[in-house]
Design an enzyme around this catalytic site. Sequence first.
Site, PDB file in Angstrom:
ATOM      1  N   ARG A   1      -4.221 -50.774  -0.347  1.00 38.49           N
ATOM      2  CA  ARG A   1      -4.365 -50.132  -1.650  1.00 38.49           C
ATOM      3  C   ARG A   1      -3.162 -50.428  -2.550  1.00 38.49           C
ATOM      4  O   ARG A   1      -2.054 -50.634  -2.074  1.00 38.49           O
ATOM      5  CB  ARG A   1      -4.559 -48.626  -1.497  1.00 38.49           C
ATOM      6  CG  ARG A   1      -3.460 -47.947  -0.724  1.00 38.49           C
ATOM      7  CD  ARG A   1      -3.743 -46.474  -0.599  1.00 38.49           C
ATOM      8  NE  ARG A   1      -3.763 -46.083   0.812  1.00 38.49           N
ATOM      9  CZ  ARG A   1      -3.893 -44.834   1.215  1.00 38.49           C
ATOM     10  NH1 ARG A   1      -4.061 -43.875   0.347  1.00 38.49           N
ATOM     11  NH2 ARG A   1      -3.869 -44.539   2.497  1.00 38.49           N
TER      12      ARG A   1
ATOM     13  N   LYS B   1       1.789 -40.225  16.979  1.00 37.76           N
ATOM     14  CA  LYS B   1       1.822 -39.461  18.251  1.00 37.76           C
ATOM     15  C   LYS B   1       0.664 -39.791  19.175  1.00 37.76           C
ATOM     16  O   LYS B   1       0.813 -39.809  20.397  1.00 37.76           O
ATOM     17  CB  LYS B   1       1.855 -37.948  17.980  1.00 37.76           C
ATOM     18  CG  LYS B   1       0.781 -37.450  17.037  1.00 37.76           C
ATOM     19  CD  LYS B   1       1.322 -37.254  15.659  1.00 37.76           C
ATOM     20  CE  LYS B   1       0.206 -37.208  14.634  1.00 37.76           C
ATOM     21  NZ  LYS B   1       0.582 -36.558  13.425  1.00 37.76           N
TER      22      LYS B   1
ATOM     23  N   GLY C   1      -1.557 -33.132   2.240  1.00 38.65           N
ATOM     24  CA  GLY C   1      -1.188 -34.280   3.083  1.00 38.65           C
ATOM     25  C   GLY C   1      -0.711 -33.881   4.468  1.00 38.65           C
ATOM     26  O   GLY C   1      -0.052 -34.661   5.144  1.00 38.65           O
TER      27      GLY C   1
ATOM     28  N   GLU D   1      -4.535 -34.491   9.712  1.00 39.17           N
ATOM     29  CA  GLU D   1      -4.840 -35.824  10.229  1.00 39.17           C
ATOM     30  C   GLU D   1      -6.038 -36.397   9.473  1.00 39.17           C
ATOM     31  O   GLU D   1      -6.821 -35.640   8.874  1.00 39.17           O
ATOM     32  CB  GLU D   1      -5.201 -35.732  11.717  1.00 39.17           C
ATOM     33  CG  GLU D   1      -4.070 -35.294  12.612  1.00 39.17           C
ATOM     34  CD  GLU D   1      -2.849 -36.190  12.486  1.00 39.17           C
ATOM     35  OE1 GLU D   1      -2.950 -37.373  12.794  1.00 39.17           O
ATOM     36  OE2 GLU D   1      -1.796 -35.701  12.057  1.00 39.17           O
TER      37      GLU D   1
ATOM     38  N   LYS E   1       1.408 -34.278  20.956  1.00 38.46           N
ATOM     39  CA  LYS E   1       2.852 -34.000  20.791  1.00 38.46           C
ATOM     40  C   LYS E   1       3.421 -33.355  22.060  1.00 38.46           C
ATOM     41  O   LYS E   1       4.536 -33.680  22.489  1.00 38.46           O
ATOM     42  CB  LYS E   1       3.068 -33.105  19.576  1.00 38.46           C
ATOM     43  CG  LYS E   1       2.724 -33.809  18.269  1.00 38.46           C
ATOM     44  CD  LYS E   1       2.602 -32.833  17.119  1.00 38.46           C
ATOM     45  CE  LYS E   1       2.298 -33.536  15.806  1.00 38.46           C
ATOM     46  NZ  LYS E   1       1.878 -32.593  14.750  1.00 38.46           N
TER      47      LYS E   1
ATOM     48  N   GLY F   1       3.943 -33.446   6.324  1.00 37.36           N
ATOM     49  CA  GLY F   1       4.176 -33.693   4.900  1.00 37.36           C
ATOM     50  C   GLY F   1       5.045 -34.926   4.705  1.00 37.36           C
ATOM     51  O   GLY F   1       5.727 -35.383   5.629  1.00 37.36           O
TER      52      GLY F   1
HETATM   53  N1  HSE Z   1      -1.482 -33.262  11.200  1.00 43.53           N
HETATM   54  C1  HSE Z   1      -0.161 -33.104  11.692  1.00 43.53           C
HETATM   55  C2  HSE Z   1       0.209 -31.639  11.560  1.00 43.53           C
HETATM   56  C3  HSE Z   1       0.780 -33.967  10.914  1.00 43.53           C
HETATM   57  O1  HSE Z   1      -0.437 -30.934  10.797  1.00 43.53           O
HETATM   58  O2  HSE Z   1       1.132 -31.198  12.230  1.00 43.53           O
HETATM   59  C4  HSE Z   1       2.168 -34.022  11.500  1.00 43.53           C
HETATM   60  O3  HSE Z   1       2.168 -34.577  12.779  1.00 43.53           O
END
Ligand code: HSE
Length: 438
Positions: free
Chosen positions: A46, A103, A184, A187, A202, A303
């Site tokens: 993009r 991750k 943002g 996922e 994680k 973020g």
């Molecule tokens: N989607 C993940 C969260 C992003 O909300 O923690 C950061 O790893």
Amino acid sequence: MRSIKLAILGLGTVGAGTVKLLQENLTEIKRRTGCDIEITHVGTRRDRPDLNLEGVKQSSDLLEIVRQPDVDIVIEVIGGIDFAEELMVEAIKHGKHIVTANKALIAEKGNELFALADKAGVFIAYEAAVAGGIPIIKVMRESLAANQIERLAGIINGTGNFILSEMQSGASFETALAQAQELGYAEADPTFDVQGIDAAHKLTILASIAFGIPLQFDKVFCEGIDIIQQADVEYARELGFSIKHLGLAIRQTGQEQNKIELRVHPTLIPTHRLITHVSGVKNAVMVKSDALGNSMYYGAGAGAGPTASAIVADVMDLVRALANPGAANQLVPHLAFQPDQISELPIADISEVISAYYLRLTTIDELGVLTRVTRILSDHGINIESIIQKRTQNNQAVPIIITTQRVLESKIDAAIRALESLEAVNTPIVRLRIEELN
Ligand code: HSE
């Protein structure tokens, strides 16, 4: 001044955040590393007219980028597993160091990728993969290196914690999720956040560096925030608990065989524990270790800015290593332990876990139901800690909320099966785990 060249693969929320941070703080970054840092390539499909990419080569052929001679470090922020793995393997083959926020890839393919990188003499840095901007990997791998880790308990999904916090303030699940996506945090596939998969990725990583075990994502027991209902939040509060979605890695003690527990699930925690006050997109990881005791690490878990903060710090570590030949050998091993010292400790099945429990049953209002319920629990060796039966109106369903003392999960499973076979009890029974975290 030596100039280190970067390629950034992916210009989504995190990639764009990384470009901006590198540009905004370049002077400070140079002062800290003693090197110039230049973005030579970005890999994206993009157009990002909002970013200043003058003089930077842009291409959608990411594999070609990682082969380029004017790239020292590849920053992989495209996410996903298969193509990201292909890119990393190619980058390693071409002698590039890698920084990633991925991750899922590290949790599921990290054992093979780290072995490959070790063989090639390059490093894969992944601070941004866990708990966003909190430098928990560095803390676990370096600052706590002298300790034996006993337990990790973490709020490690920002989106899930954001949704739970918003719901506690009265928002609907859907509104809160849409907001997390807009900011943002979520996922690409938000079910990873909601069903606990992202937290399990994680936790897999944290557990490996805590205990010196291989990455074993498939052994993590996983439940998401989608099993929590508003009623449970209210009843938990009445009983003095907050519900948080936790990742738990525990070295069992006092059992026949001391196994490692790896579990991700909603958890009732006494409200006086500091971690219950972690709200919104914030993450926190509590670490219990023998020399330090309890410590807690807190900050933004998702973020653009927070994730870029972790990525650029990793880049800076590698820049220093590249600028000082020999320093690369001083980097702490990928999984904190020397690769030949990583050992397969047995992982406990969830049925072997000992925990206290919260049960919410809905029953019909008839004589003797409570007696039958408590009889089943005592027959299964389950000691009741507290019990509440809510007032019923016009013969409607009656909620009974029970908390138990600590007991083996397999006993609770058997008791739930017996309770659900009672005609007066509606199915399914809600079962949540309680952790004191002392
Ligand atoms: N989607 C993940 C969260 C992003 O909300 O923690 C950061 O790893």
